[in-house]
Design a protein around this motif. Sequence first.
Motif, PDB file in Angstrom:
ATOM      1  N   ASN A   1       0.811  -1.228   0.000  1.00 22.38           N
ATOM      2  CA  ASN A   1       0.000   0.000   0.000  1.00 22.38           C
ATOM      3  C   ASN A   1       0.844   1.278   0.000  1.00 22.38           C
ATOM      4  O   ASN A   1       0.301   2.363   0.147  1.00 22.38           O
ATOM      5  N   TYR A   2       2.161   1.119  -0.132  1.00 20.26           N
ATOM      6  CA  TYR A   2       3.036   2.289  -0.352  1.00 20.26           C
ATOM      7  C   TYR A   2       3.863   1.965  -1.599  1.00 20.26           C
ATOM      8  O   TYR A   2       4.443   0.884  -1.706  1.00 20.26           O
ATOM      9  N   ARG A   3       3.899   2.899  -2.537  1.00 19.56           N
ATOM     10  CA  ARG A   3       4.535   2.619  -3.834  1.00 19.56           C
ATOM     11  C   ARG A   3       5.986   2.170  -3.672  1.00 19.56           C
ATOM     12  O   ARG A   3       6.428   1.212  -4.297  1.00 19.56           O
ATOM     13  N   ALA A   4       6.748   2.874  -2.828  1.00 13.94           N
ATOM     14  CA  ALA A   4       8.182   2.558  -2.696  1.00 13.94           C
ATOM     15  C   ALA A   4       8.389   1.174  -2.090  1.00 13.94           C
ATOM     16  O   ALA A   4       9.353   0.486  -2.426  1.00 13.94           O
ATOM     17  N   HIS A   5       7.474   0.757  -1.195  1.00 15.64           N
ATOM     18  CA  HIS A   5       7.608  -0.587  -0.629  1.00 15.64           C
ATOM     19  C   HIS A   5       7.234  -1.641  -1.669  1.00 15.64           C
ATOM     20  O   HIS A   5       7.908  -2.680  -1.788  1.00 15.64           O
ATOM     21  N   ALA A   6       6.170  -1.399  -2.447  1.00 21.96           N
ATOM     22  CA  ALA A   6       5.813  -2.336  -3.513  1.00 21.96           C
ATOM     23  C   ALA A   6       7.009  -2.514  -4.441  1.00 21.96           C
ATOM     24  O   ALA A   6       7.365  -3.635  -4.817  1.00 21.96           O
ATOM     25  N   ALA A   7       7.666  -1.401  -4.771  1.00 16.75           N
ATOM     26  CA  ALA A   7       8.821  -1.466  -5.682  1.00 16.75           C
ATOM     27  C   ALA A   7       9.962  -2.271  -5.072  1.00 16.75           C
ATOM     28  O   ALA A   7      10.589  -3.084  -5.751  1.00 16.75           O
ATOM     29  N   GLU A   8      10.235  -2.071  -3.758  1.00 13.60           N
ATOM     30  CA  GLU A   8      11.361  -2.804  -3.156  1.00 13.60           C
ATOM     31  C   GLU A   8      11.056  -4.303  -3.059  1.00 13.60           C
ATOM     32  O   GLU A   8      11.975  -5.113  -2.948  1.00 13.60           O
ATOM     33  N   MET A   9       9.760  -4.656  -3.072  1.00 11.90           N
ATOM     34  CA  MET A   9       9.396  -6.074  -3.060  1.00 11.90           C
ATOM     35  C   MET A   9       9.280  -6.630  -4.491  1.00 11.90           C
ATOM     36  O   MET A   9       8.903  -7.781  -4.678  1.00 11.90           O
ATOM     37  N   GLY A  10       9.573  -5.794  -5.490  1.00  8.25           N
ATOM     38  CA  GLY A  10       9.509  -6.229  -6.881  1.00  8.25           C
ATOM     39  C   GLY A  10       8.091  -6.371  -7.402  1.00  8.25           C
ATOM     40  O   GLY A  10       7.830  -7.139  -8.320  1.00  8.25           O
ATOM     41  N   LYS A  11       7.160  -5.611  -6.777  1.00  7.67           N
ATOM     42  CA  LYS A  11       5.761  -5.716  -7.176  1.00  7.67           C
ATOM     43  C   LYS A  11       5.286  -4.402  -7.788  1.00  7.67           C
ATOM     44  O   LYS A  11       5.787  -3.331  -7.429  1.00  7.67           O
ATOM     45  N   ALA A  12       4.300  -4.506  -8.684  1.00  5.83           N
ATOM     46  CA  ALA A  12       3.694  -3.313  -9.261  1.00  5.83           C
ATOM     47  C   ALA A  12       2.769  -2.672  -8.224  1.00  5.83           C
ATOM     48  O   ALA A  12       2.297  -3.340  -7.301  1.00  5.83           O
ATOM     49  N   THR A  13       2.528  -1.370  -8.378  1.00  7.95           N
ATOM     50  CA  THR A  13       1.543  -0.711  -7.536  1.00  7.95           C
ATOM     51  C   THR A  13       0.184  -1.325  -7.830  1.00  7.95           C
ATOM     52  O   THR A  13      -0.225  -1.385  -8.988  1.00  7.95           O
TER      53      THR A  13
ATOM     54  N   THR B   1      -2.569  -0.854   7.708  1.00  7.01           N
ATOM     55  CA  THR B   1      -2.717  -0.062   6.490  1.00  7.01           C
ATOM     56  C   THR B   1      -1.529  -0.126   5.541  1.00  7.01           C
ATOM     57  O   THR B   1      -1.456   0.645   4.595  1.00  7.01           O
ATOM     58  N   GLY B   2      -0.593  -1.039   5.799  1.00  7.26           N
ATOM     59  CA  GLY B   2       0.559  -1.183   4.910  1.00  7.26           C
ATOM     60  C   GLY B   2       1.797  -0.485   5.455  1.00  7.26           C
ATOM     61  O   GLY B   2       1.711   0.343   6.357  1.00  7.26           O
ATOM     62  N   THR B   3       2.937  -0.871   4.886  1.00  6.68           N
ATOM     63  CA  THR B   3       4.213  -0.362   5.410  1.00  6.68           C
ATOM     64  C   THR B   3       4.967   0.422   4.342  1.00  6.68           C
ATOM     65  O   THR B   3       4.894   0.075   3.155  1.00  6.68           O
ATOM     66  N   PRO B   4       5.671   1.474   4.741  1.00  5.55           N
ATOM     67  CA  PRO B   4       6.524   2.187   3.780  1.00  5.55           C
ATOM     68  C   PRO B   4       7.797   1.390   3.498  1.00  5.55           C
ATOM     69  O   PRO B   4       8.015   0.323   4.077  1.00  5.55           O
ATOM     70  N   SER B   5       8.649   1.884   2.618  1.00  8.53           N
ATOM     71  CA  SER B   5       9.855   1.144   2.232  1.00  8.53           C
ATOM     72  C   SER B   5      10.869   1.098   3.376  1.00  8.53           C
ATOM     73  O   SER B   5      10.732   1.802   4.381  1.00  8.53           O
TER      74      SER B   5
END
Length: 254
Positions: free
Chosen positions: A61-73, A219-223
């Motif tokens: 649920n945070y774009r930068a964390h999705a990216a660090e996990m290799g996932k799309a938003t 609610t999700g975690t930041p990077s």
Amino acid sequence: MIRIVRIEVNGVEYYARAEGHGFHLLTAAPWAGGRDVGAVVGNGRLLAPVQPSKVVCVGSNYRAHAAEMGKATPDKPRLFLKPPSAIIGPGQPIEIPPETTRVDHEVELGVVIGKRCSRVCKEDALDYVYGYTVCNDVTARDFQKEDGLFARAKGFDSFLPVGPHVVTGLVPERLALGCDVNRKVRQMGNTTDMVFPVAELIAFMSNVMTLEPGDLILTGTPSGVGPLEAGDRVTVTVEGVGSMTNPVVDRSDR
Ligand code: MG
């Protein structure tokens, strides 16, 4: 602003309102209709401030964390559940099970539901919130990848520190949040960076399942997520709510 805690006093557990240096004991959680019993105590051992019927969580649920996990938003919230049995309070140890090789911290804003809530629209959603708390969505990252499902990776006992209290009167859309391990900063983010803000999450979740008073939303975690090891002390903080520290230990199996 009201601060709600749950404390143990002489072996008995109470919900209480923290005010000044005292705890005003309540008959039950305020979201369950609890009222002041008219007794104030000076101290008690802090417990997790909620006992939810369910814990509803959102991934990426945070774009930068999705990216660090290799996932799309994601284009819609990706929900999962954590078992209430994973909850521990401030200061209680996070126990690393022997079979995992990688356990991560994830600081998250926690939302505590105040009123039964089913199929609400996002415009009304925040009316159903009692308050906010600080959560650590502890995750066995190796099992998350291995299973492709989250129940084991996120479901171990002690994998959900919650606390130190629930506060009312916050606006959730612009809160700094962070995590440090042994006083070194690992995560620093802001709820402005959520893909789906709190009101949208409640609307989406309550369309699926009825949210009961006291239910907890993560609610999700930041990077910046990273590993925990025995001997670490991990502190998670949300602006306007507070900080909670938990030691990390290896689970001692028989
Ligand atoms: Mg998480």
